[in-house]
Scaffold this motif. Structure first.
Motif, PDB file in Angstrom:
ATOM      1  N   MET A  81       1.956   8.168   1.697  1.00 16.44           N
ATOM      2  CA  MET A  81       1.896   6.840   1.363  1.00 16.44           C
ATOM      3  C   MET A  81       3.074   6.840   0.155  1.00 16.44           C
ATOM      4  O   MET A  81       3.747   5.973   0.203  1.00 16.44           O
ATOM      5  N   ALA A  82       3.353   7.921  -0.655  1.00 17.97           N
ATOM      6  CA  ALA A  82       4.054   7.844  -1.683  1.00 17.97           C
ATOM      7  C   ALA A  82       5.615   8.046  -1.095  1.00 17.97           C
ATOM      8  O   ALA A  82       6.361   7.220  -1.807  1.00 17.97           O
ATOM      9  N   VAL A  83       5.669   8.629  -0.200  1.00 16.47           N
ATOM     10  CA  VAL A  83       6.737   8.925   0.568  1.00 16.47           C
ATOM     11  C   VAL A  83       7.472   7.538   1.034  1.00 16.47           C
ATOM     12  O   VAL A  83       8.600   7.006   0.897  1.00 16.47           O
ATOM     13  N   ASP A  84       6.339   6.983   1.900  1.00 13.64           N
ATOM     14  CA  ASP A  84       6.882   5.460   2.349  1.00 13.64           C
ATOM     15  C   ASP A  84       7.220   4.537   1.273  1.00 13.64           C
ATOM     16  O   ASP A  84       8.102   3.755   1.716  1.00 13.64           O
ATOM     17  N   GLU A  85       6.457   4.702   0.202  1.00 10.23           N
ATOM     18  CA  GLU A  85       6.812   3.763  -0.883  1.00 10.23           C
ATOM     19  C   GLU A  85       8.308   3.849  -1.126  1.00 10.23           C
ATOM     20  O   GLU A  85       9.027   2.845  -1.452  1.00 10.23           O
ATOM     21  N   ALA A  88      10.545   2.661   1.122  1.00 10.13           N
ATOM     22  CA  ALA A  88      10.655   1.076   1.508  1.00 10.13           C
ATOM     23  C   ALA A  88      11.356   0.576   0.317  1.00 10.13           C
ATOM     24  O   ALA A  88      12.035  -0.485   0.349  1.00 10.13           O
ATOM     25  N   ALA A  89      11.412   1.176  -1.078  1.00  7.10           N
ATOM     26  CA  ALA A  89      12.259   0.744  -2.102  1.00  7.10           C
ATOM     27  C   ALA A  89      13.548   1.006  -2.135  1.00  7.10           C
ATOM     28  O   ALA A  89      14.257   1.042  -3.008  1.00  7.10           O
ATOM     29  N   GLY A  90      13.990   1.544  -1.005  1.00  6.68           N
ATOM     30  CA  GLY A  90      15.516   1.910  -0.917  1.00  6.68           C
ATOM     31  C   GLY A  90      15.831   3.300  -1.028  1.00  6.68           C
ATOM     32  O   GLY A  90      17.005   3.835  -1.121  1.00  6.68           O
ATOM     33  N   VAL A 325      -3.130   1.012  -6.149  1.00  4.12           N
ATOM     34  CA  VAL A 325      -2.776   2.204  -5.209  1.00  4.12           C
ATOM     35  C   VAL A 325      -4.133   2.581  -4.595  1.00  4.12           C
ATOM     36  O   VAL A 325      -4.171   2.587  -3.275  1.00  4.12           O
ATOM     37  N   LYS A 326      -5.111   2.487  -5.129  1.00  2.24           N
ATOM     38  CA  LYS A 326      -6.669   2.607  -4.492  1.00  2.24           C
ATOM     39  C   LYS A 326      -6.872   1.767  -3.187  1.00  2.24           C
ATOM     40  O   LYS A 326      -7.109   2.137  -2.335  1.00  2.24           O
ATOM     41  N   GLU A 327      -6.550   0.419  -3.805  1.00  2.00           N
ATOM     42  CA  GLU A 327      -6.680  -0.503  -2.797  1.00  2.00           C
ATOM     43  C   GLU A 327      -5.800  -0.452  -1.170  1.00  2.00           C
ATOM     44  O   GLU A 327      -6.288  -0.516  -0.380  1.00  2.00           O
ATOM     45  N   ALA A 347       1.502  13.938  -7.438  1.00  6.80           N
ATOM     46  CA  ALA A 347       2.656  15.355  -7.243  1.00  6.80           C
ATOM     47  C   ALA A 347       3.656  14.781  -6.447  1.00  6.80           C
ATOM     48  O   ALA A 347       5.035  15.275  -6.690  1.00  6.80           O
ATOM     49  N   ALA A 348       3.274  14.084  -5.414  1.00  2.00           N
ATOM     50  CA  ALA A 348       4.346  13.484  -4.388  1.00  2.00           C
ATOM     51  C   ALA A 348       5.488  12.777  -5.455  1.00  2.00           C
ATOM     52  O   ALA A 348       6.747  12.843  -5.399  1.00  2.00           O
TER      53      ALA A 348
END
Lengths: 426, 327
Positions: A81-85, A88-90, A325-327, A347-348
């Motif tokens: 999820m952190a990586v995808d974010e 997605a933000a460039g 983030v939880k949502e 950590a990511a």
């Protein structure tokens, strides 16, 4: 006869392997390492104004199968999820928008497998690794990463030694056993100070692997300084089918406080056992307890879990960012975000932030950037994440949670609290 | 002539493997193959030759790992010496288990279960003893010094374990052609018949047990020095016992090359399935397990055993493509 014997054995082996459902279909490039460590090192050594890296690969080493699979998959999902974010933000902006690729590795919860997976990740050209949940895997895996000079950000792994070996490439977000035990003792002193009733005797009941034992040993060592007398230290195997001997012992010792470290199953059994035997200590406090901070225990054992406390790492309940983030996590994976997952997510972010600041896919430059980390846009109940010379997150801390009516609330420290502590239990 | 060439080629390949492969991941794979060859060969001496299936070799493995590690971390003794101390202690433990089980003539599942129980007893004892650091495990500090059994290059580990594995294969080859080997085979095929022919069952089983235990302990010491971290479940756990006997069952129980062939198949297979299906947690273990089930179902003698069986039948002129039914 012989054949039958082996068949049963192999079947057992298979069954033990698939504990957990499928992980989300992560994006894997299947070994097409476009930015291998060495290549990147060469290219970044050349003075160029705009470094061109198409993608940056990071490794996620978790127990994706085996007994710890459920936790491991939650954590790997959070990293994804952190990586995808970021993508997605460039992507990584300082690298011209390079995409981040997560290379998932399965440690199966075994040290040996952890080591060989670090080697595989090295070959795949990852610039950093996240992991590992199990301390037994974290110790040799970080050692292997140290040899290969790959920055390793440990999200969850409790034993002190991980950051006490003089390693340069190992960083840890989680509060280690030492801090957990110290946090517990200071919270107990605080509770006793505030309360008119002083509780002074304690029994430690903990699962007997390195996780429970290391925390219990540290508490026992320093309890006297906080005015707590340890009556007995009762280890039990986490896989135990029966808690009655532990319960009986607690009953006969009649302590003020029951301090316990364990996992979901055994923790639940202990509380049920105490309830059934009508043992009513004045306080039950978990330290990093796998049950008392687990949503399943909190919501499904309402009739017996009222006012139980837990000193644990958790998600910041007062942060809007954390709630978002939880949502998002719940929407994406149909599951509540566990504290483990929150730490993996963080950590990511810390690793990705370091890559951004390093403006390079060179492992040494990323390591250098990690040492300069000052990350405050996180979802944990602590001040900014910063690493000391050993690689330990200096501000890491556990908070005191308490369960009220099927909900876990933070009751201390005041900065993060959402309810007032009830102590002793009525 | 053709046969020697067929044997020589793999041998040369094994010898120059680290020269051909520089990649540490594949080198590690090679080390693991030889490491399991060595361990399952040690198991083969007792269980393959005499038919006494041990499910508790972790007892010896763990003893070796802990002995060399404690001597190193606590007393500064080089693992090169510590590993032989471990082998000695482990042999004694093996003889003790042998004394209890063989004296009282435990066979088959009873023997298997008692060895399993013994390994568990040791695990629990270590787990509750301060001297062994309880469940904390012991970490060996990173000190890349060949005298401390720590090498900078993986190829040094490779050649060390290659010597171990080569020695074990040679030893099993010699045993197979010795009086001991014949006695053990006789015991395996029919213990009562062997006794009636004057074979000293107890003595032969004890020798096999001692050899097997001592060698397994050396493997344990190697593991400790290679991974640099040991704890009770990963050295004395049942999983260790199972992983020791898996390659030899696939390769062929009671054969000289069975452990090598078995390791050459199971170890890369495990890695291959995890590389192919790694994205879907657990699937790689299911595929791996399925392949093992198929091999065990259709090649109950193991791979080497099947080839030997065929060759034997060819010689006897009865090779009509149908395998003899076995119980």
């Amino acid at each position: 006869m012989k054949k039958l014997f082996f068949l049963t054995m192999v079947l057992m082996l298979i069954l033990s392997g698939c504990g957990g459902n499928n992980a989300s279909s992560g994006s894997n490039t299947g070994g097409s390492a476009s930015s291998s460590g060495n290549d990147a090192a060469k290219s970044s050594a050349e003075p160029s104004s705009a470094p061109k890296v198409a993608e940056v690969k990071i490794g996620g080493l978790y127990p994706l199968s085996g007994g710890l699979a459920s936790e491991g998959q939650d954590m790997a999902n959070a990293v994804q999820m952190a990586v995808d974010e970021v993508n997605a933000a460039g992507g990584i902006k300082s690298l011209g928008g390079a995409k981040v690729v997560l290379d998932k590795a399965d440690s199966e919860g075994k040290p040996q497998k952890g080591v060989s997976e670090v080697q595989r990740l090295d070959r795949d050209g990852v610039v950093g690794i996240l992991g590992t949940y199990a301390s037994g895997v974290a110790l040799p895996a970080t050692q292997e990463a140290e040899k290969a000079k790959i920055p390793f950000v440990v999200d969850i792994a409790v034993v002190n030694e991980i950051t006490e070996r003089g390693f340069k490439y190992t960083f840890r977000i989680q509060p280690p056993a030492k801090i957990m035990a110290n946090n517990f003792l200071s919270y107990i002193s605080m509770l006793n100070d505030k309360s008119s009733v002083k509780l002074s005797t304690a029994v430690l009941a903990h699962e007997d692997s390195v996780f429970g034992s290391s925390i219990a040993a540290l508490i026992k060592e320093n309890a006297a300084k906080s005015g707590i007398k340890t009556l007995e230290d009762i280890p039990y195997p986490a896989s135990t089918p029966d808690m009655s001997s532990v319960v009986n012992k607690i009953k006969s010792l009649n302590p003020d406080i029951v301090v316990t470290t364990g996992y979901l199953r055994d923790g639940t059994m202990l509380i049920k056992g105490l309830h059934d035997a009508n043992v009513k200590p004045k306080s039950i406090i978990g330290v990093a307890n796998g049950a008392f901070s687990n949503q399943q225990f909190i919501t499904q054992q309402k009739d017996i879990n009222q006012n139980i406390m837990d000193v644990n790492y958790t998600i910041n309940p007062k942060s809007d960012l954390a709630n978002q983030v939880k949502e998002k996590y719940k929407n994406q994976f149909q599951k509540d975000m566990s504290a483990n997952a929150a730490y993996s997510y963080t950590a990511a972010q810390v690793l990705l932030d370091a890559i951004e600041r390093a403006a390079s896919a060179d492992r040494d430059k990323i390591r250098e950037a990690l040492t300069q980390t000052d990350f405050s846009k996180h979802i944990l109940p602590q001040s900014p994440i910063k690493f000391d010379a050993t690689g330990q997150n200096v501000n890491a801390q556990a908070v005191l949670n308490q369960i009220f009516d099927g909900k876990s609330q933070v009751v201390f420290p005041d900065d993060y609290k959402t309810a007032n502590p009830v102590y002793p239990m009525p | 002539m053709k046969k020697t060439l067929l044997l020589l080629l793999p041998l040369i390949l094994i010898l120059i493997f680290p020269v051909l492969v520089k990649d540490s991941y594949f080198l590690n794979l090679g080390i693991l193959v030889l490491y399991y060859t060595f361990l399952s060969q040690a198991w083969n001496i007792l269980s393959g030759y005499s038919g006494q299936f041990s499910f508790g070799h972790a007892a010896f493995f763990g003893t070796g790992a802990y002995a060399s590690t404690i001597l190193l971390t606590g007393y500064g003794v080089s693992p090169w010496i510590g590993m032989f101390v471990g082998a000695f202690v482990s042999t004694l433990i093996g003889l003790f288990i042998g004394y209890l089980t063989f004296r009282y003539k435990l066979r088959g599942a009873y023997f298997a279960l008692s060895t399993l129980a013994f390994a568990e007893i040791l695990r629990i004892a270590v787990q509750n003893s301060d001297f062994f650091k309880k469940t904390m495990g012991i970490m060996i500090p990173l000190k890349q010094d060949p005298w401390m059994f720590q090498f900078e290059s993986a190829s040094s580990y490779y050649y060390t374990i290659l010597i171990f594995a080569g020695f074990s294969i040679w030893l099993v080859y010699r045993i197979g052609r010795s009086r001991l080997g014949f006695n053990l085979a006789a015991i395996r095929e029919n213990e009562d018949a062997a006794r009636s022919l004057g074979v000293n069952i107890y003595k032969n089983k004890m020798i096999a047990m001692g050899l097997s235990a001592g060698l397994t302990a050396l493997g344990g010491s190697f593991y400790a020095q290679y991974i640099l971290f040991i704890d009770p479940p990963t050295t004395f756990g049942t999983e260790v016992s199972i992983s020791i006997l898996l390659p030899v069952i696939i390769g062929g129980v009671g054969t000289v090359l069975g452990p090598l062939v078995g390791s050459l198949i199971t170890i890369p297979l495990g890695e291959l399935t995890s590389a192919l299906f790694g994205d879907f947690a657990g699937v790689h273990l299911m595929v791996y397990g399925l392949i093992l089930v198929i091999v065990i179902l259709f090649l109950p003698e193991g791979i080497v055993g099947w080839f030997q069986d065929r060759a034997r039948k060819k010689e006897a002129g009865m090779n009509n493509g149908i395998l003899k039914e076995r119980g």
